[in-house]
Structures are given as structure tokens and as C-alpha cells.
Design an enzyme around this catalytic site. Structure first.
Site, PDB file in Angstrom:
ATOM      1  CE  LYS A 171      -3.836  -2.139   2.597  1.00  0.00           C
ATOM      2  NZ  LYS A 171      -4.940  -1.998   3.784  1.00  0.00           N
ATOM      3  CE1 TYR A 231      -9.114  -2.708   0.577  1.00  0.00           C
ATOM      4  CE2 TYR A 231      -8.661  -0.422  -0.214  1.00  0.00           C
ATOM      5  CZ  TYR A 231      -8.310  -1.735   0.429  1.00  0.00           C
ATOM      6  OH  TYR A 231      -7.089  -1.855   0.901  1.00  0.00           O
ATOM      7  CG  ASN A 279      -3.341  -2.448   7.172  1.00  0.00           C
ATOM      8  OD1 ASN A 279      -3.284  -2.309   6.065  1.00  0.00           O
ATOM      9  ND2 ASN A 279      -4.486  -3.377   7.600  1.00  0.00           N
ATOM     10  CG  HIS A 289      -5.249  -6.076  -0.147  1.00  0.00           C
ATOM     11  ND1 HIS A 289      -6.497  -5.815   0.445  1.00  0.00           N
ATOM     12  CD2 HIS A 289      -5.345  -6.811  -1.414  1.00  0.00           C
ATOM     13  CE1 HIS A 289      -7.299  -6.651  -0.382  1.00  0.00           C
ATOM     14  NE2 HIS A 289      -6.618  -7.114  -1.225  1.00  0.00           N
ATOM     15  CD  GLU A 313      -9.044  -8.641  -3.492  1.00  0.00           C
ATOM     16  OE1 GLU A 313      -7.684  -9.106  -3.158  1.00  0.00           O
ATOM     17  OE2 GLU A 313     -10.031  -8.544  -2.567  1.00  0.00           O
TER      18      GLU A 313
HETATM   19  P1  IDP Z   1      -7.774  -6.813   5.513  1.00  0.00           P
HETATM   20  O1  IDP Z   1      -6.815  -5.912   4.902  1.00  0.00           O
HETATM   21  O2  IDP Z   1      -6.870  -7.673   6.738  1.00  0.00           O
HETATM   22  O3  IDP Z   1      -8.282  -7.921   4.729  1.00  0.00           O
HETATM   23  P2  IDP Z   1     -10.451  -5.692   5.766  1.00  0.00           P
HETATM   24  O4  IDP Z   1     -11.385  -6.141   6.717  1.00  0.00           O
HETATM   25  O5  IDP Z   1     -10.579  -6.321   4.322  1.00  0.00           O
HETATM   26  O6  IDP Z   1      -8.984  -6.405   6.146  1.00  0.00           O
HETATM   27  O7  IDP Z   1     -10.257  -4.149   5.794  1.00  0.00           O
HETATM   28  C1  IDP Z   1      -9.617  -3.569   4.483  1.00  0.00           C
HETATM   29  C2  IDP Z   1      -8.608  -2.490   5.156  1.00  0.00           C
HETATM   30  O8  IDP Z   1      -9.417  -1.401   5.738  1.00  0.00           O
HETATM   31  C3  IDP Z   1      -7.861  -2.795   6.435  1.00  0.00           C
HETATM   32  O9  IDP Z   1      -6.514  -3.477   5.812  1.00  0.00           O
HETATM   33  C4  IDP Z   1      -7.485  -1.684   6.956  1.00  0.00           C
HETATM   34  O10 IDP Z   1      -6.400  -1.023   6.643  1.00  0.00           O
HETATM   35  C5  IDP Z   1      -8.801  -0.782   6.839  1.00  0.00           C
HETATM   36  N1  IDP Z   1      -9.671  -1.119   7.968  1.00  0.00           N
HETATM   37  C6  IDP Z   1     -10.500  -2.088   8.425  1.00  0.00           C
HETATM   38  N2  IDP Z   1     -11.330  -1.805   9.422  1.00  0.00           N
HETATM   39  C7  IDP Z   1     -10.895  -0.583   9.710  1.00  0.00           C
HETATM   40  C8  IDP Z   1     -11.531   0.139  10.773  1.00  0.00           C
HETATM   41  O11 IDP Z   1     -12.184  -0.138  11.647  1.00  0.00           O
HETATM   42  N3  IDP Z   1     -10.982   1.492  10.766  1.00  0.00           N
HETATM   43  C9  IDP Z   1      -9.988   1.843   9.834  1.00  0.00           C
HETATM   44  N4  IDP Z   1      -9.710   1.305   9.018  1.00  0.00           N
HETATM   45  C10 IDP Z   1     -10.034  -0.002   8.780  1.00  0.00           C
HETATM   46 MG    MG Z   2      -9.873  -7.718   3.215  1.00  0.00          MG
END
Ligand code: IDP
Ligand code: MG
Length: 151
Positions: free
Chosen positions: A10, A50, A113, A116, A127
Site C-alpha cells: 500500500k 474495496y 497497515n 493488502h 481482485e
Molecule cells: P484486511 O486488509 O486484513 O483484509 P479488511 O477487513 O478487508 O482487512 O479491511 C480492509 C482495510 O480497511 C484494512 O486493511 C484496514 O486498513 C482498513 N480497515 C479495516 N477496518 C478498519 C477500521 O475499523 N477502521 C479503519 N480502517 C479499517
Molecule cells: Mg480484506
């Protein structure tokens, strides 16, 4: 089963100079990179990528962040690649990710984080098709495959 997953560094990972380190982990594990490019994600692409998160409170921030700078997108292939890459990434929240995982080692906030990775084979297929036309997927044998897998 050898499968394919969509994996992406990212904008925060690119900005923090982590491209080489993340790629090294993927390669050293034995996963094969079969497509890769640096790009800036458009708003439309971000919404599509997303789409499962549309309507959630963090959606606008997520789209704003993922379109804020270049990313490195790739397709990774190997034994159990979808699950294996998720394991190497760590948990969604870097604070909860174990040391030794990419998010555990390189991130601190949930919304920044670093990487992805697809969460299932069907997400992977979806994707991959957003980012790569079929002709950009390479088929080749890594020279170490005979040592990575039983023959
Ligand atoms: P993942 O990336 O581990 O699959 P997902 O639940 O698919 O996690 O969420 C996509 C991205 O959205 C996450 O990587 C994270 O950066 C962001 N995200 C997920 N939940 C939250 C939240 O509660 N607050 C802010 N950002 C979030
Ligand atoms: Mg995800």
C-alpha cells in the site's frame, strides 16, 4: 493446492521504503511472483477493489488513503498462496499482529497497515482481474521449484 493471490504494498509501505523488504519475504518463502507493477489507484478502481466495505464508517478514509500515492501490486503463486500470504501479513490491525509478520513488524495503526492480500480464492480471482489483464500474468518455472516442492 497451488493457487494465486492478489498482493499489494500500500502507499504507506512504498513511502516507508519497504518494497524491497516485503518482496524479499515473499520470494524467500518460495512464492512465485507472476505479475507485478507500480501504479496509482484511481478512485473508481479503489471503489471496485474495496466494494465489500462500501457503507462502512472507514470507507472514505480507506479509498482516500489507497489512492494517495503509488502502490506495488502483484500476483503471487504457490502452495496455499492465499492463506500463506495472509499468514505472512499478520492480522488486519498491526497492533495485534505477531512480530515476524509484515504488519507486525512494519505497522502500528489499523488504517495504515502496509499491505493488502486477498482473503479467499474467489476474492483473489476478482481482485487479480481488476489490476491485471490475463496477458500480464507470466507462466514460468522458478529454478528452485524442485527444492521447494517434492517431485
Ligand atoms: P484486511 O486488509 O486484513 O483484509 P479488511 O477487513 O478487508 O482487512 O479491511 C480492509 C482495510 O480497511 C484494512 O486493511 C484496514 O486498513 C482498513 N480497515 C479495516 N477496518 C478498519 C477500521 O475499523 N477502521 C479503519 N480502517 C479499517
Ligand atoms: Mg480484506
Amino acid at each position: 493446492m497451488r493457487d494465486r493471490t492478489f498482493f499489494m504494498i500500500k502507499p504507506d509501505g512504498v513511502q516507508k521504503g519497504l518494497v524491497g523488504d516485503v518482496l524479499q519475504r515473499v520470494e524467500q518463502k518460495g512464492f512465485k511472483i507472476v505479475a507485478m507493477k507500480m501504479l496509482s489507484i484511481s478512485n473508481e478502481m479503489a471503489q471496485e477493489h474495496y466494494n465489500e466495505h462500501i457503507g462502512k464508517p472507514f470507507f472514505d478514509d480507506l479509498v482516500g488513503f489507497i489512492t494517495s500515492g503509488p502502490v506495488v501490486a502483484m500476483v503471487v503463486e504457490g502452495e496455499n498462496a492465499v492463506e500463506g500470504i495472509r499468514t505472512m501479513m499478520g492480522k488486519t490491525d498491526p497492533k495485534a499482529s505477531a512480530p515476524g509478520t509484515i504488519r507486525g513488524d512494519f505497522g502500528i495503526h489499523l488504517s495504515r497497515n502496509v499491505v493488502h492480500g486477498s482473503d479467499s480464492p474467489s476474492s483473489a480471482e476478482r481482485e487479480i482481474s481488476i489490476f491485471f489483464p490475463p496477458e500480464e500474468l507470466m507462466e514460468y518455472t522458478r529454478i528452485d521449484e524442485m527444492w521447494l516442492y517434492p517431485q
